[in-house]
Design a protein around this motif. Structure first.
Motif, short mmCIF file in Angstrom:
data_model
loop_
_atom_site.label_atom_id
_atom_site.label_comp_id
_atom_site.label_asym_id
_atom_site.label_seq_id
_atom_site.Cartn_x
_atom_site.Cartn_y
_atom_site.Cartn_z
N GLY A 1 93.25 41.85 58.27
CA GLY A 1 92.42 42.88 58.89
C GLY A 1 92.22 44.14 58.09
N LEU A 2 92.91 44.27 56.96
CA LEU A 2 92.75 45.47 56.14
C LEU A 2 92.97 45.12 54.67
CD1 LEU A 2 95.82 46.64 55.20
CD2 LEU A 2 95.89 47.20 57.61
N GLN A 3 92.38 45.91 53.81
CA GLN A 3 92.52 45.75 52.37
C GLN A 3 93.56 46.76 51.88
OE1 GLN A 3 92.90 44.48 49.23
NE2 GLN A 3 90.95 43.52 49.75
N TYR A 4 94.73 46.27 51.52
CA TYR A 4 95.82 47.15 51.12
C TYR A 4 95.93 47.29 49.61
CZ TYR A 4 97.96 42.56 50.58
OH TYR A 4 98.21 41.27 50.22
N LYS A 5 95.35 46.36 48.86
CA LYS A 5 95.44 46.44 47.41
C LYS A 5 94.60 47.61 46.89
CE LYS A 5 96.36 41.52 46.68
NZ LYS A 5 95.91 40.27 46.02
N GLN A 6 95.11 48.25 45.87
CA GLN A 6 94.44 49.41 45.26
C GLN A 6 94.29 50.57 46.24
OE1 GLN A 6 94.81 47.56 42.03
NE2 GLN A 6 93.67 49.46 41.85
N VAL A 7 95.19 50.62 47.23
CA VAL A 7 95.24 51.76 48.15
C VAL A 7 96.55 52.50 47.95
CG1 VAL A 7 95.22 52.52 50.56
CG2 VAL A 7 93.75 50.63 49.85
N TRP A 8 96.46 53.80 47.72
CA TRP A 8 97.64 54.63 47.52
C TRP A 8 97.73 55.65 48.64
CZ3 TRP A 8 97.15 56.22 41.60
CH2 TRP A 8 97.17 55.05 40.83
N SER A 9 98.95 56.04 48.94
CA SER A 9 99.16 57.13 49.90
C SER A 9 99.84 58.30 49.18
CB SER A 9 100.03 56.66 51.06
OG SER A 9 101.38 56.52 50.67
N VAL A 10 99.43 59.48 49.55
CA VAL A 10 100.02 60.70 49.00
C VAL A 10 100.61 61.50 50.15
CG1 VAL A 10 99.63 62.82 47.69
CG2 VAL A 10 98.30 60.75 47.15
N ALA A 11 101.92 61.65 50.14
CA ALA A 11 102.59 62.49 51.13
C ALA A 11 102.78 63.87 50.54
CB ALA A 11 103.93 61.88 51.53
N TYR A 12 102.48 64.89 51.31
CA TYR A 12 102.60 66.26 50.81
C TYR A 12 103.09 67.16 51.94
CZ TYR A 12 98.09 66.80 53.18
OH TYR A 12 97.09 66.81 54.12
N SER B 1 88.68 49.05 54.16
CA SER B 1 87.65 48.01 54.32
C SER B 1 87.81 47.30 55.67
CB SER B 1 87.72 46.99 53.18
OG SER B 1 87.55 47.62 51.93
N MET B 2 87.97 48.08 56.73
CA MET B 2 88.17 47.53 58.06
C MET B 2 86.87 46.89 58.57
SD MET B 2 90.46 50.68 59.57
CE MET B 2 90.62 50.00 61.22
N GLU B 3 87.02 45.83 59.33
CA GLU B 3 85.87 45.08 59.85
C GLU B 3 85.48 45.59 61.23
OE1 GLU B 3 84.66 40.48 61.09
OE2 GLU B 3 86.66 40.94 60.29
N LEU B 4 84.22 45.96 61.36
CA LEU B 4 83.70 46.46 62.63
C LEU B 4 83.16 45.29 63.44
CD1 LEU B 4 83.24 49.18 64.11
CD2 LEU B 4 80.91 49.15 63.20
N LEU B 5 83.66 45.10 64.65
CA LEU B 5 83.24 43.99 65.50
C LEU B 5 82.17 44.38 66.50
CD1 LEU B 5 86.77 42.47 66.32
CD2 LEU B 5 85.21 41.83 64.47
N ILE C 1 84.41 55.10 74.31
CA ILE C 1 84.64 54.10 73.28
C ILE C 1 83.32 53.85 72.54
CG2 ILE C 1 85.36 51.72 72.82
CD1 ILE C 1 86.98 51.87 75.44
N ILE C 2 83.33 54.10 71.24
CA ILE C 2 82.10 53.94 70.46
C ILE C 2 82.14 52.72 69.55
CG2 ILE C 2 81.64 56.42 70.51
CD1 ILE C 2 82.65 56.53 67.60
N GLY C 3 83.31 52.10 69.39
CA GLY C 3 83.39 50.95 68.50
C GLY C 3 84.65 50.14 68.70
N VAL C 4 84.59 48.90 68.23
CA VAL C 4 85.75 48.00 68.25
C VAL C 4 85.92 47.44 66.84
CG1 VAL C 4 86.79 45.92 69.22
CG2 VAL C 4 85.36 47.38 70.66
N VAL C 5 87.13 47.55 66.28
CA VAL C 5 87.40 47.03 64.94
C VAL C 5 88.35 45.85 65.04
CG1 VAL C 5 87.02 49.21 63.73
CG2 VAL C 5 89.29 48.68 64.63
N ALA C 6 88.35 45.02 64.01
CA ALA C 6 89.25 43.87 63.96
C ALA C 6 90.70 44.35 63.91
CB ALA C 6 88.93 43.00 62.75
N ASP C 7 91.60 43.54 64.44
CA ASP C 7 93.02 43.87 64.42
C ASP C 7 93.51 44.01 62.98
OD1 ASP C 7 93.27 43.82 67.18
OD2 ASP C 7 93.69 41.68 67.21
#
Length: 394
Positions: free
Chosen positions: A49-60, A134-138, A187-193
């Motif tokens: 349900g999500l694209q985790y590759k090439q995703v970074w998080s920055v904690a500050y 890259s979440m999928e909108l249903l 509610i304006i949208g529903v995304v894939a799990d």
């Protein structure tokens, strides 16, 4: 034939009690292990349900705080624009701390038709949050710039929450209240799990709410979708750029791919430990069954010799001993299945009934196969007994 076998088993009930108990306990343990493995396997087989590759998080640590929305917006917009100017950064979004694979959780309740649905994950996000993963909108749409200036509360929900609250009907356009039903969300949208807690954990009901400007006073995480050319050198450059933009702020950059592996290891390591223990258990059970059957044959040499002396064939002797073992196994499994079937009926641990039913089937087949294999060799050895020698020993 069957009546005769039952009579033989009953006449030796004291000797067979150990065998029956061993089969029953082994079945219950195998059933428990199979339930765990089936549960995790079914969760793993679902779409991420999500694209985790090439995703970074920055904690500050928050470098700038103000009750003035314009000042906050200007400060963080400057950071946004300077980071977007870097060619390796494709998308970015500020986020609450409970982004996917993090160790942070936020949950609340939603009210619909007078019913409160509790323990629902909620995420404070920005417009580009869905693009980062890259979440999928249903159904419906994701947040856009017009929602920032709109005073009405809106939210996007995931498919699990939509199913839980609205069944098969459409969720877009409907309203849900907060835990106390004092504030209404459209509610304006529903995304894939999205499997935000690792590949082996179940998907939880969740909704996404747009961050307001004042949320920058407590938000301390930035999510970046980077290109394939983002390497260690770029990570160093990014750290220096952020340090210059967020002076006196503690920075930590993490890769979501590494965080996902860490999350999965929280499940895989206990599974491997259980699998190792189960392996030793199966070996011990097999040796125990083999020993019990071998002992029974040695105690019944005279009976076997007499049957062969009056005309019983070797195959009939072997078949009788194997069949006796299978019948005793069936008696033990009937008791075990009675206890095991209570789990799906009572919805124990809130696990889908399908998990228990599949585990029950696997455990039954496994025990039958194990017993049959262990009974084959002693059965052949019994068939090899010479009647004259057996009767002479008697």
């Amino acid at each position: 034939m069957f009546k005769h076998l039952i009579k033989l088993i009953w006449n030796k009930r004291k000797q067979n009690f150990l065998f029956l108990s061993e089969i029953l306990i082994s079945f219950l343990v195998i059933f428990a292990l199979c339930s765990m493995f089936v549960y995790y396997f079914l969760n793993y087989s679902k779409h991420n349900g999500l694209q985790y590759k090439q995703v970074w998080s920055v904690a500050y640590s928050t470098p700038f705080k103000s009750e003035n929305k314009d000042s906050l917006s200007q400060f963080y917009e400057q950071i946004r624009q300077q980071l977007k100017a870097l060619p390796q950064i494709e998308e970015l979004s500020f986020s609450s701390s409970n982004y996917p694979y993090s160790e942070s959780y936020s949950s609340t309740g939603l009210t619909f038709n007078g019913k409160v649905n509790s323990m629902i994950n909620f995420y404070s996000v920005e417009n580009d949050y869905a693009k980062v993963f890259s979440m999928e909108l249903l159904e419906g749409r994701w947040f856009d710039k017009s929602d920032v200036s709109d005073a009405k509360q809106k939210m996007v929900i995931n498919a699990t929450l939509s199913k839980m609250m609205f069944g098969d009907s459409k969720a877009v356009g409907k309203h849900a209240g907060d835990y106390d039903n004092k504030e209404q969300f459209k509610i304006i949208g529903v995304v894939a799990d999205t499997k935000a807690d690792g590949d082996y954990k179940p998907v939880a009901p969740a909704f996404y709410k747009l961050m307001d400007t004042l949320a920058f006073n407590w938000t301390g995480h930035l999510l970046l979708k980077v290109g394939p050319d983002a390497d260690a050198a770029f990570e160093s450059k990014l750290s220096k750029t952020l340090a210059s933009l967020m002076k006196n702020s503690d920075l930590e950059i993490k890769h979501l791919e590494d965080m996902r592996e860490s999350k999965n290891s929280e499940t895989l390591i206990p599974m491997m430990i259980c699998l190792t223990i189960a392996g030793f258990l199966i070996i011990n059970v097999a040796l125990g069954l083999f020993g019990v059957l071998w002992y029974n044959i040695s105690q019944r040499r005279s009976e076997i010799g007499l049957r062969m002396a009056i005309g019983a064939s070797k195959s009939a002797i072997a078949d009788q001993l194997v069949t006796e073992t299978v019948v005793m196994t069936t008696l033990a499994l009937l008791v075990g299945v009675f206890f095991a079937i209570q789990f799906p009926m009572l919805n124990v641990f809130n696990i889908p009934a399908l998990v228990y039913l599949i585990a029950l089937f696997i455990a039954v087949i496994f025990i039958y196969a194990l017993v049959f294999i262990c009974a084959l060799y002693p059965g052949k050895q019994a068939a090899a007994i010479q009647p004259a020698i057996a009767l002479h020993e008697e």
